[in-house]
Design an enzyme around this catalytic site. Structure first.
Site, PDB file in Angstrom:
ATOM      1  N   HIS A   1      -7.571   0.455  -4.682  1.00 19.62           N
ATOM      2  CA  HIS A   1      -8.416   1.218  -3.759  1.00 19.62           C
ATOM      3  C   HIS A   1      -8.925   2.431  -4.513  1.00 19.62           C
ATOM      4  O   HIS A   1      -8.129   3.272  -4.943  1.00 19.62           O
ATOM      5  CB  HIS A   1      -7.604   1.740  -2.565  1.00 19.62           C
ATOM      6  CG  HIS A   1      -7.254   0.696  -1.551  1.00 19.62           C
ATOM      7  ND1 HIS A   1      -6.552   0.991  -0.410  1.00 19.62           N
ATOM      8  CD2 HIS A   1      -7.523  -0.627  -1.494  1.00 19.62           C
ATOM      9  CE1 HIS A   1      -6.405  -0.106   0.305  1.00 19.62           C
ATOM     10  NE2 HIS A   1      -6.971  -1.108  -0.332  1.00 19.62           N
TER      11      HIS A   1
ATOM     12  N   ASP B   1     -12.662   2.908  -1.127  1.00 19.94           N
ATOM     13  CA  ASP B   1     -11.926   3.153   0.097  1.00 19.94           C
ATOM     14  C   ASP B   1     -12.539   4.377   0.769  1.00 19.94           C
ATOM     15  O   ASP B   1     -12.887   5.345   0.094  1.00 19.94           O
ATOM     16  CB  ASP B   1     -10.466   3.423  -0.273  1.00 19.94           C
ATOM     17  CG  ASP B   1      -9.542   3.358   0.916  1.00 19.94           C
ATOM     18  OD1 ASP B   1      -9.959   2.856   1.959  1.00 19.94           O
ATOM     19  OD2 ASP B   1      -8.386   3.805   0.773  1.00 19.94           O
ATOM     20  N   HIS B   2     -12.677   4.334   2.025  1.00 22.65           N
ATOM     21  CA  HIS B   2     -13.222   5.428   2.845  1.00 22.65           C
ATOM     22  C   HIS B   2     -14.516   5.983   2.218  1.00 22.65           C
ATOM     23  O   HIS B   2     -14.697   5.939   1.016  1.00 22.65           O
ATOM     24  CB  HIS B   2     -12.241   6.580   3.025  1.00 22.65           C
ATOM     25  CG  HIS B   2     -10.926   6.130   3.606  1.00 22.65           C
ATOM     26  ND1 HIS B   2      -9.864   6.966   3.737  1.00 22.65           N
ATOM     27  CD2 HIS B   2     -10.532   4.937   4.099  1.00 22.65           C
ATOM     28  CE1 HIS B   2      -8.847   6.297   4.270  1.00 22.65           C
ATOM     29  NE2 HIS B   2      -9.232   5.058   4.495  1.00 22.65           N
TER      30      HIS B   2
ATOM     31  N   TYR C   1     -14.527   4.336   7.612  1.00 20.56           N
ATOM     32  CA  TYR C   1     -15.230   3.153   7.121  1.00 20.56           C
ATOM     33  C   TYR C   1     -16.724   3.179   7.460  1.00 20.56           C
ATOM     34  O   TYR C   1     -17.258   2.277   8.099  1.00 20.56           O
ATOM     35  CB  TYR C   1     -14.523   1.890   7.633  1.00 20.56           C
ATOM     36  CG  TYR C   1     -13.161   1.752   6.985  1.00 20.56           C
ATOM     37  CD1 TYR C   1     -13.039   1.141   5.744  1.00 20.56           C
ATOM     38  CD2 TYR C   1     -12.019   2.302   7.564  1.00 20.56           C
ATOM     39  CE1 TYR C   1     -11.810   1.052   5.106  1.00 20.56           C
ATOM     40  CE2 TYR C   1     -10.782   2.218   6.935  1.00 20.56           C
ATOM     41  CZ  TYR C   1     -10.685   1.589   5.712  1.00 20.56           C
ATOM     42  OH  TYR C   1      -9.477   1.509   5.068  1.00 20.56           O
TER      43      TYR C   1
ATOM     44  N   HIS D   1       0.855  -1.187   0.000  1.00 23.22           N
ATOM     45  CA  HIS D   1       0.000   0.000   0.000  1.00 23.22           C
ATOM     46  C   HIS D   1       0.893   1.238   0.000  1.00 23.22           C
ATOM     47  O   HIS D   1       1.839   1.314   0.778  1.00 23.22           O
ATOM     48  CB  HIS D   1      -0.867  -0.024   1.268  1.00 23.22           C
ATOM     49  CG  HIS D   1      -1.933   1.013   1.286  1.00 23.22           C
ATOM     50  ND1 HIS D   1      -1.665   2.342   1.534  1.00 23.22           N
ATOM     51  CD2 HIS D   1      -3.256   0.925   1.085  1.00 23.22           C
ATOM     52  CE1 HIS D   1      -2.794   3.028   1.481  1.00 23.22           C
ATOM     53  NE2 HIS D   1      -3.780   2.184   1.203  1.00 23.22           N
TER      54      HIS D   1
ATOM     55  N   CYS E   1      -3.586   2.578  -4.543  1.00 23.57           N
ATOM     56  CA  CYS E   1      -4.521   3.359  -3.732  1.00 23.57           C
ATOM     57  C   CYS E   1      -4.597   4.766  -4.330  1.00 23.57           C
ATOM     58  O   CYS E   1      -3.696   5.588  -4.116  1.00 23.57           O
ATOM     59  CB  CYS E   1      -4.097   3.416  -2.265  1.00 23.57           C
ATOM     60  SG  CYS E   1      -5.234   4.449  -1.305  1.00 23.57           S
TER      61      CYS E   1
HETATM   62  C1  DNO Z   1      -6.521   3.146   5.819  1.00 22.63           C
HETATM   63  C2  DNO Z   1      -5.885   2.109   5.012  1.00 22.63           C
HETATM   64  C3  DNO Z   1      -4.508   1.687   5.465  1.00 22.63           C
HETATM   65  C4  DNO Z   1      -4.135   0.384   4.797  1.00 22.63           C
HETATM   66  C5  DNO Z   1      -2.819  -0.175   5.222  1.00 22.63           C
HETATM   67  C6  DNO Z   1      -2.451  -1.379   4.406  1.00 22.63           C
HETATM   68  O1  DNO Z   1      -7.679   3.348   5.716  1.00 22.63           O
HETATM   69  O2  DNO Z   1      -5.869   2.468   3.667  1.00 22.63           O
HETATM   70  O3  DNO Z   1      -4.498   1.521   6.832  1.00 22.63           O
HETATM   71  O4  DNO Z   1      -5.088  -0.591   5.108  1.00 22.63           O
HETATM   72  O5  DNO Z   1      -1.838   0.762   5.133  1.00 22.63           O
HETATM   73  O6  DNO Z   1      -1.421  -2.053   5.039  1.00 22.63           O
END
Ligand code: DNO
Length: 392
Positions: free
Chosen positions: A305, A348-349, A365, A240, A278
């Site tokens: 992501h 994501d988020h 989340y 990531h 991401c």
């Molecule tokens: C936060 C996430 C990170 C991710 C880690 C992967 O929301 O995108 O915490 O899960 O960095 O190891």
């Protein structure tokens, strides 16, 4: 792409039954209860996998199998911890869970200074404010030589903030930066830990004398050591990116931009060594154009992501709508759908909205906010698939 969702295990208030109803296909999760560094047993993996499958879903991606701090700073326990990591990977491989996300950020994973930045429409997002972050660094951690990392103007703004900030705001800043955003991602500091600032300072000290080259060497060492297990079981590792993608608190960060990504892919040039693309993290760096990065690295991307950010003046950024901002999600979907239509993707988020606020979800989340984002992304995917179909 495969529509996946990050789910925090059986204790998550968002249940697999709910996820099935909103069109999720694959689950992204981890054995969150296993302490960092311990082996994930085949039994525990199979138990969770069977549970997920009993809802008609599949366990698509592990996020994260955490890399212990000692592997990152090359502490004395490093080789033992790598042996444990390989054992966990082998067990995941035996169970058939073959995409593994991790990160190589020292001490602190993702960083935000505000979990509830309000939009005019009544929703809220996560936010990063450079001056508040500098305040944490200079006035709370009191890190040695920290002032060298900020401009004169920024230092002045920190002094102004110091005159008005309340004790409660300081506590909230600490809680946001090193507790609320960290514990649930298997971080070093969890809710309820006494004196998080002292723990955090001890962790920072472990990296004294480790620069970008030193950390790179430790990442290369780790990846080279685990590749044989990944080859044996067909596991794809995907790091990531650092979030945000720049140096912080005097710590080196080494997965921030095109050069960094090219470096680690080349350092251990094996298709099992790949990237979690991401879009949110990468777009928070003004040096990055997510579309160019996706074109360059799609072949070595094993997980995506989808999220977007908006850069604001002064080095601040906000998590914007998935339709908006510097993420350019439509174009990313075009690139990744053509590269590999089975690539797992999670939104994501999400914003906090429609009652998400008082449910106690993990930071970022939310349920409604992420569901809305998933629907938006599904719409983009449908259009892109149609484009691809029509161009044949
Ligand atoms: C936060 C996430 C990170 C991710 C880690 C992967 O929301 O995108 O915490 O899960 O960095 O190891």
């Amino acid at each position: 792409m495969e529509k996946t969702w990050r789910w925090f295990g059986k204790k998550d208030k968002i249940t697999l039954d709910m996820l099935r109803q909103i069109g999720v296909e694959g689950i992204v999760t981890a054995l969150h209860e296993v302490p960092n560094g311990e082996i994930w047993t085949l039994d525990a993996i199979e138990d969770l996998k069977n549970y997920i499958e009993s809802f008609g879903l599949r366990w698509s991606v592990v996020e994260s199998l955490p890399v212990s701090e000692s592997i990152k700073y090359a502490g004395p326990e490093r080789d033992q911890l790598i042996t444990n990591y390989k054992a966990s990977l082998a067990n995941l491989g035996k169970a058939g869970v073959k995409t593994v996300c991790y990160n190589f950020m020292p001490v602190i994973d993702w960083i935000r200074t505000d979990l509830h930045y309000s939009w005019k429409d009544g929703t809220s997002s996560l936010y990063f404010d450079k001056i508040r972050f500098a305040y944490f660094d200079l006035k709370i951690l009191c890190r040695k030589n920290a002032e060298e990392d900020y401009s004169l103007e920024e230092l002045q703004k920190v002094e102004e903030l110091d005159k008005v900030i309340t004790e409660a705001e300081k506590e909230e800043l600490i809680d946001t930066i090193i507790v609320k955003t960290q514990g649930f991602v298997n971080g070093n500091i969890k809710e309820g830990d006494k004196n998080p600032v002292a723990i955090f300072k001890r962790l920072l000290a472990l990296y004294d004398g480790i620069d970008r080259d030193g950390l790179r060497e430790n990442m290369r060492y780790f990846l080279a050591a685990i590749m044989p297990v990944c080859e044996e079981y067909g596991i794809n590792m995907c790091v990531h990116p650092d979030d945000p993608p720049f140096q912080v608190l005097g710590l080196p960060r080494i997965v921030t931009d095109e050069q960094d990504i090219a470096w680690f892919l080349q350092a251990v040039d094996n298709p099992h060594n790949g990237l979690t693309f991401c879009a949110g993290s990468l777009s928070a760096g003004e040096q990055n154009d997510t579309r160019e990065l996706a074109r360059k690295f799609a072949k070595r991307t094993h997980f995506v992501h989808l999220r977007s950010t908006k850069a604001m003046p002064g080095g601040n950024f906000i998590e914007s709508s998935h339709l908006d901002g510097r993420g350019h999600l439509i174009e990313l979907i075009r690139i990744f759908e053509r590269e590999n239509p089975n690539l797992p993707m999670r939104v994501d988020h999400g914003r906090m909205m429609l009652g998400d606020e008082d449910k106690g979800y993990n930071a970022g989340y939310s349920f409604h906010g992420r569901m809305l984002a998933l629907a938006q992304v599904e719409g983009m995917m449908a259009v892109v698939k149609d484009e691809i179909q029509n161009s044949k």
